[in-house]
Design a protein around this motif. Structure first.
Motif, PDB file in Angstrom:
ATOM      1  N   LYS A   1      33.796  69.766  18.275  1.00 32.07           N
ATOM      2  CA  LYS A   1      33.284  71.138  18.286  1.00 32.07           C
ATOM      3  C   LYS A   1      32.788  71.593  19.656  1.00 32.07           C
ATOM      4  CE  LYS A   1      31.988  71.259  13.396  1.00 32.07           C
ATOM      5  NZ  LYS A   1      32.700  70.036  13.039  1.00 32.07           N
ATOM      6  N   ILE A   2      32.392  70.668  20.498  1.00 35.57           N
ATOM      7  CA  ILE A   2      31.874  71.026  21.827  1.00 35.57           C
ATOM      8  C   ILE A   2      32.562  70.158  22.862  1.00 35.57           C
ATOM      9  CG2 ILE A   2      29.819  71.259  23.283  1.00 35.57           C
ATOM     10  CD1 ILE A   2      28.153  71.307  20.697  1.00 35.57           C
ATOM     11  N   PRO A   3      33.255  70.764  23.837  1.00 39.84           N
ATOM     12  CA  PRO A   3      33.457  72.193  24.075  1.00 39.84           C
ATOM     13  C   PRO A   3      34.094  72.916  22.887  1.00 39.84           C
ATOM     14  CG  PRO A   3      34.124  70.952  26.009  1.00 39.84           C
ATOM     15  CD  PRO A   3      33.864  69.954  24.911  1.00 39.84           C
ATOM     16  N   ASN A   4      33.794  74.196  22.797  1.00 39.89           N
ATOM     17  CA  ASN A   4      34.149  75.012  21.656  1.00 39.89           C
ATOM     18  C   ASN A   4      35.593  75.499  21.763  1.00 39.89           C
ATOM     19  OD1 ASN A   4      34.066  76.645  19.433  1.00 39.89           O
ATOM     20  ND2 ASN A   4      32.943  78.293  20.435  1.00 39.89           N
ATOM     21  N   GLY A   5      36.507  74.680  21.291  1.00 39.73           N
ATOM     22  CA  GLY A   5      37.924  75.002  21.369  1.00 39.73           C
ATOM     23  C   GLY A   5      38.698  73.798  21.875  1.00 39.73           C
ATOM     24  N   PHE A   6      39.942  74.022  22.210  1.00 41.90           N
ATOM     25  CA  PHE A   6      40.787  72.927  22.693  1.00 41.90           C
ATOM     26  C   PHE A   6      41.798  73.516  23.665  1.00 41.90           C
ATOM     27  CE2 PHE A   6      43.690  69.196  21.925  1.00 41.90           C
ATOM     28  CZ  PHE A   6      42.744  68.211  22.201  1.00 41.90           C
ATOM     29  N   PHE A   7      41.924  72.884  24.826  1.00 42.93           N
ATOM     30  CA  PHE A   7      42.703  73.443  25.926  1.00 42.93           C
ATOM     31  C   PHE A   7      44.128  72.880  25.909  1.00 42.93           C
ATOM     32  CE2 PHE A   7      43.441  74.037  30.610  1.00 42.93           C
ATOM     33  CZ  PHE A   7      43.298  75.412  30.595  1.00 42.93           C
ATOM     34  N   PRO A   8      45.136  73.652  26.361  1.00 46.88           N
ATOM     35  CA  PRO A   8      46.517  73.157  26.369  1.00 46.88           C
ATOM     36  C   PRO A   8      46.708  71.829  27.091  1.00 46.88           C
ATOM     37  CG  PRO A   8      46.526  75.520  26.699  1.00 46.88           C
ATOM     38  CD  PRO A   8      45.080  75.096  26.694  1.00 46.88           C
ATOM     39  N   ASP A   9      46.004  71.593  28.207  1.00 46.92           N
ATOM     40  CA  ASP A   9      46.129  70.309  28.906  1.00 46.92           C
ATOM     41  C   ASP A   9      45.717  69.154  28.004  1.00 46.92           C
ATOM     42  OD1 ASP A   9      47.092  71.431  31.174  1.00 46.92           O
ATOM     43  OD2 ASP A   9      45.282  71.207  32.365  1.00 46.92           O
ATOM     44  N   GLU A  10      44.671  69.367  27.213  1.00 43.14           N
ATOM     45  CA  GLU A  10      44.218  68.338  26.285  1.00 43.14           C
ATOM     46  C   GLU A  10      45.271  68.096  25.199  1.00 43.14           C
ATOM     47  OE1 GLU A  10      39.647  68.422  25.564  1.00 43.14           O
ATOM     48  OE2 GLU A  10      40.306  70.498  25.482  1.00 43.14           O
ATOM     49  N   ALA A  11      45.802  69.188  24.656  1.00 41.59           N
ATOM     50  CA  ALA A  11      46.792  69.083  23.585  1.00 41.59           C
ATOM     51  C   ALA A  11      48.059  68.391  24.064  1.00 41.59           C
ATOM     52  CB  ALA A  11      47.119  70.474  23.043  1.00 41.59           C
ATOM     53  N   SER A  12      48.446  68.661  25.314  1.00 34.96           N
ATOM     54  CA  SER A  12      49.653  68.051  25.867  1.00 34.96           C
ATOM     55  C   SER A  12      49.497  66.538  25.968  1.00 34.96           C
ATOM     56  CB  SER A  12      49.969  68.648  27.238  1.00 34.96           C
ATOM     57  OG  SER A  12      51.189  68.146  27.737  1.00 34.96           O
ATOM     58  N   ASN A  13      48.340  66.093  26.478  1.00 33.94           N
ATOM     59  CA  ASN A  13      48.080  64.651  26.567  1.00 33.94           C
ATOM     60  C   ASN A  13      48.086  64.012  25.175  1.00 33.94           C
ATOM     61  OD1 ASN A  13      47.799  64.751  29.349  1.00 33.94           O
ATOM     62  ND2 ASN A  13      45.587  65.022  29.276  1.00 33.94           N
ATOM     63  N   ALA A  14      47.429  64.683  24.241  1.00 32.65           N
ATOM     64  CA  ALA A  14      47.303  64.125  22.895  1.00 32.65           C
ATOM     65  C   ALA A  14      48.657  64.068  22.188  1.00 32.65           C
ATOM     66  CB  ALA A  14      46.314  64.955  22.081  1.00 32.65           C
ATOM     67  N   TYR A  15      49.468  65.127  22.319  1.00 28.99           N
ATOM     68  CA  TYR A  15      50.751  65.131  21.614  1.00 28.99           C
ATOM     69  C   TYR A  15      51.718  64.121  22.231  1.00 28.99           C
ATOM     70  CZ  TYR A  15      54.658  66.655  18.819  1.00 28.99           C
ATOM     71  OH  TYR A  15      55.702  66.668  17.917  1.00 28.99           O
ATOM     72  N   ASP A  16      51.644  63.933  23.539  1.00 25.01           N
ATOM     73  CA  ASP A  16      52.463  62.889  24.162  1.00 25.01           C
ATOM     74  C   ASP A  16      52.088  61.518  23.605  1.00 25.01           C
ATOM     75  OD1 ASP A  16      54.485  63.785  25.928  1.00 25.01           O
ATOM     76  OD2 ASP A  16      52.998  64.390  27.399  1.00 25.01           O
ATOM     77  N   ALA A  17      50.788  61.253  23.475  1.00 27.27           N
ATOM     78  CA  ALA A  17      50.335  59.974  22.920  1.00 27.27           C
ATOM     79  C   ALA A  17      50.786  59.832  21.465  1.00 27.27           C
ATOM     80  CB  ALA A  17      48.810  59.872  23.013  1.00 27.27           C
ATOM     81  N   TYR A  18      50.694  60.917  20.704  1.00 23.05           N
ATOM     82  CA  TYR A  18      51.128  60.937  19.300  1.00 23.05           C
ATOM     83  C   TYR A  18      52.625  60.669  19.199  1.00 23.05           C
ATOM     84  CZ  TYR A  18      51.775  63.026  14.606  1.00 23.05           C
ATOM     85  OH  TYR A  18      52.089  63.268  13.293  1.00 23.05           O
ATOM     86  N   SER A  19      53.386  61.270  20.116  1.00 24.71           N
ATOM     87  CA  SER A  19      54.835  61.092  20.123  1.00 24.71           C
ATOM     88  C   SER A  19      55.217  59.649  20.471  1.00 24.71           C
ATOM     89  CB  SER A  19      55.476  62.065  21.127  1.00 24.71           C
ATOM     90  OG  SER A  19      56.874  61.993  21.093  1.00 24.71           O
ATOM     91  N   ILE A  20      54.526  59.075  21.464  1.00 24.32           N
ATOM     92  CA  ILE A  20      54.771  57.666  21.828  1.00 24.32           C
ATOM     93  C   ILE A  20      54.433  56.755  20.652  1.00 24.32           C
ATOM     94  CG2 ILE A  20      53.946  55.760  23.265  1.00 24.32           C
ATOM     95  CD1 ILE A  20      55.749  57.483  24.854  1.00 24.32           C
ATOM     96  N   LEU A  21      53.340  57.045  19.976  1.00 22.44           N
ATOM     97  CA  LEU A  21      52.893  56.235  18.853  1.00 22.44           C
ATOM     98  C   LEU A  21      53.959  56.159  17.759  1.00 22.44           C
ATOM     99  CD1 LEU A  21      50.674  54.739  17.205  1.00 22.44           C
ATOM    100  CD2 LEU A  21      49.863  57.004  16.476  1.00 22.44           C
TER     101      LEU A  21
END
Length: 502
Positions: A23-43
């Motif tokens: 919840k804090i920071p309030n929202g989620f930034f594209p740079d964060e989502a890109s890193n996370a989705y790459d990790a999800y895709s590798i997984l």
């Protein structure tokens, strides 16, 4: 007793870096989502979002990011799933580990008192906390660098640690763009100062050099390639020496360190500095004694201080993220200054001085915590795209076969929020050939487009855009009808999900 104190500091560091991560920071930034989705895709597939098999460097948002941080995200996403908490947990753990590493580094160079104060000040450092709570890979840089330096100092007692130090230094470069500039220059200074020690232990020095070069040379080859220079070209390296010098020295200014900090709202809660007010006393005091004592070990921290703003200065921008390597340094200098403050012959009992200092640190931390956890979520919620995740998730559950995400919200890079929040199957996503570099952004029923450039809108689609952008839709001769209301923490509707009629 010392173990108890260290344990309390680490618990504080962990809590302040982990609570309310989603919840804090309030929202989620594209740079964060890109890193996370790459990790999800590798997984799930062993390939990144573009279909590349176990890459060392990730194309991501066409900025070619070092992959070490992304691979470290995989266990957290495996355990907690693809969400904001899992993505940010990686930085929280790395940030907490850095506090522990700084303790052992300061203990190795100085003593246990300095180590405890240094760890405490990093644990509550606004500068370090900010980047320990978001999914930016830069937080890994100070962690690995401090660990590299710790083993280098340990090699004075046991030269066998030199190769490990060399290996870690090479890994620390493979964390963030700033490290490419900082670490090689720092190592030149390190070699110059300790050349006699390194010469005395030629075998381990040679082995450390070979290990370092084995991992560093491939990085150099990549960094000078067109792909490796993509991000450098995006941030525009300055060729104006006067500007570089001005920005360089601005990172030492009281305005940056204590009063205003980085102006980017994603890098710091506004209206405060990167450090605490009381450190205006402890940092100069620590610096004074570092210089006065004339130890070779102290010189390392002075070189660190001189070099830390350089990566940011080369881009002609005050930038706490590109200068993040300064966060643990100032904690150590400030911690050293605190111990020297206690050693001064003042007309008060040491117990009274200890109480006053602890009270000042505690009050400073409480005020910062209020600003970060209470005030910060309400400020500039558009900086973190607050409620955008709710809008995308809701839109994906509608029966619409056409959902248009307006790039006027945050440019084309906003596309990555779609696969992140909809948890789009990576194997399916890879076949879509999505590529922001060539503006190919359609994802099945999802389309990412600039509504300003479309003269005729498809009435079969639903549209995600900003509240202000509704005037543009009306100006094209359409009547937008909200499907749902998404209010942020301030009760404002920043983004709209609408269907349209003529």
């Amino acid at each position: 007793m010392q173990v108890l104190k260290l344990s309390i500091i680490i618990i504080i560091a962990a809590l302040i870096r982990i609570v309310f991560l989603d919840k804090i920071p309030n929202g989620f930034f594209p740079d964060e989502a890109s890193n996370a989705y790459d990790a999800y895709s590798i997984l799930h597939t062993g390939r990144d979002q573009y279909g590349d098999f176990l890459p060392l460097v990730f194309k991501s948002a066409n900025d070619y990011r070092e992959g070490l941080y992304i691979y470290l995200m995989i266990p957290f996403i495996k355990i907690f799933g693809l969400n904001e908490f899992a993505a940010r947990m990686t930085s929280g753990v790395i940030g907490t580990l850095t506090v522990l590493i700084v303790y052992y580094l300061a203990k190795e160079v100085f003593n246990q008192r300095v180590a405890l104060f240094s760890a405490l000040l990093l644990a509550v450092s606004p500068w370090h906390i900010q980047f320990s709570r978001i999914t930016f890979r830069a937080i890994l840089f100070p962690c690995l660098f401090c660990l590299s330096l710790l083993f280098f100092f340990k090699s004075f007692k046991n030269p066998k640690f030199l190769p490990l130090s060399g290996l870690l230094f090479s890994f620390s470069i493979f964390t963030y763009q700033s490290a490419r500039v900082f670490v090689p220059l720092f190592l030149i200074g390190l070699i110059f100062i300790f050349h006699q020690f390194l010469w005395q232990h030629k075998f381990y020095t040679l082995l450390a050099s070979l290990v370092f070069l084995l991992f560093f040379i491939p990085q150099i080859i990549f960094y000078v390639s067109p792909q490796g220079m993509t991000r450098a070209n995006d941030v525009i390296l300055s060729s104006n020496w006067l500007t570089i010098i001005k920005v360089y020295f601005s990172h030492f200014s009281p305005e940056f360190l204590f009063f205003k900090g980085d102006p980017n709202p994603r890098h710091l809660p506004q209206h405060r500095g990167e450090l605490y007010y009381f450190e205006m006393i402890t940092i100069p005091l620590g610096l004074f004694y570092l210089i006065k004592e004339k130890r070779k070990e102290n010189t390392i921290f002075l070189i660190w201080l001189i070099l830390y703003p350089l990566p940011a200065a080369l881009t002609s921008e005050i930038h706490s993220l590109r200068a993040i390597i300064g966060a643990p340094l100032f904690a150590i200098i400030s911690g050293y200054g605190l111990t020297k403050l206690f050693d001064l012959r003042l007309p008060y009992k040491k117990s009274i001085i200890n109480f006053i200092v602890l009270l000042i640190v505690s009050i400073s931390f409480v005020f910062y915590s209020h600003r970060y956890f209470i005030d910060y979520p309400r400020w500039l919620s558009t900086a973190w795209l607050s409620t955008m995740g709710e809008v995308i998730t809701y839109a994906d559950k509608t029966s619409s076969q056409c959902i248009v995400l307006d790039t006027n919200i945050y440019g084309e890079h906003i596309y990555i929020l779609v696969p992140f929040y909809t948890k789009l199957e990576p194997s399916y996503y890879q076949k879509l050939g999505v590529d922001v570099a060539i503006h190919r952004l359609d994802m099945g029923s999802w389309k990412v487009e600039n509504l300003n450039e479309i003269s005729s809108l498809n009435k079969q689609c639903v549209y995600i855009t900003t509240t202000q952008q509704l005037e543009t839709i009306i100006g094209k001769g359409y009547k937008p009808q909200p499907l749902e209301h998404f209010k942020d923490i301030n009760g404002e509707e920043i983004y709209q999900l609408v269907k349209i009629k003529s």
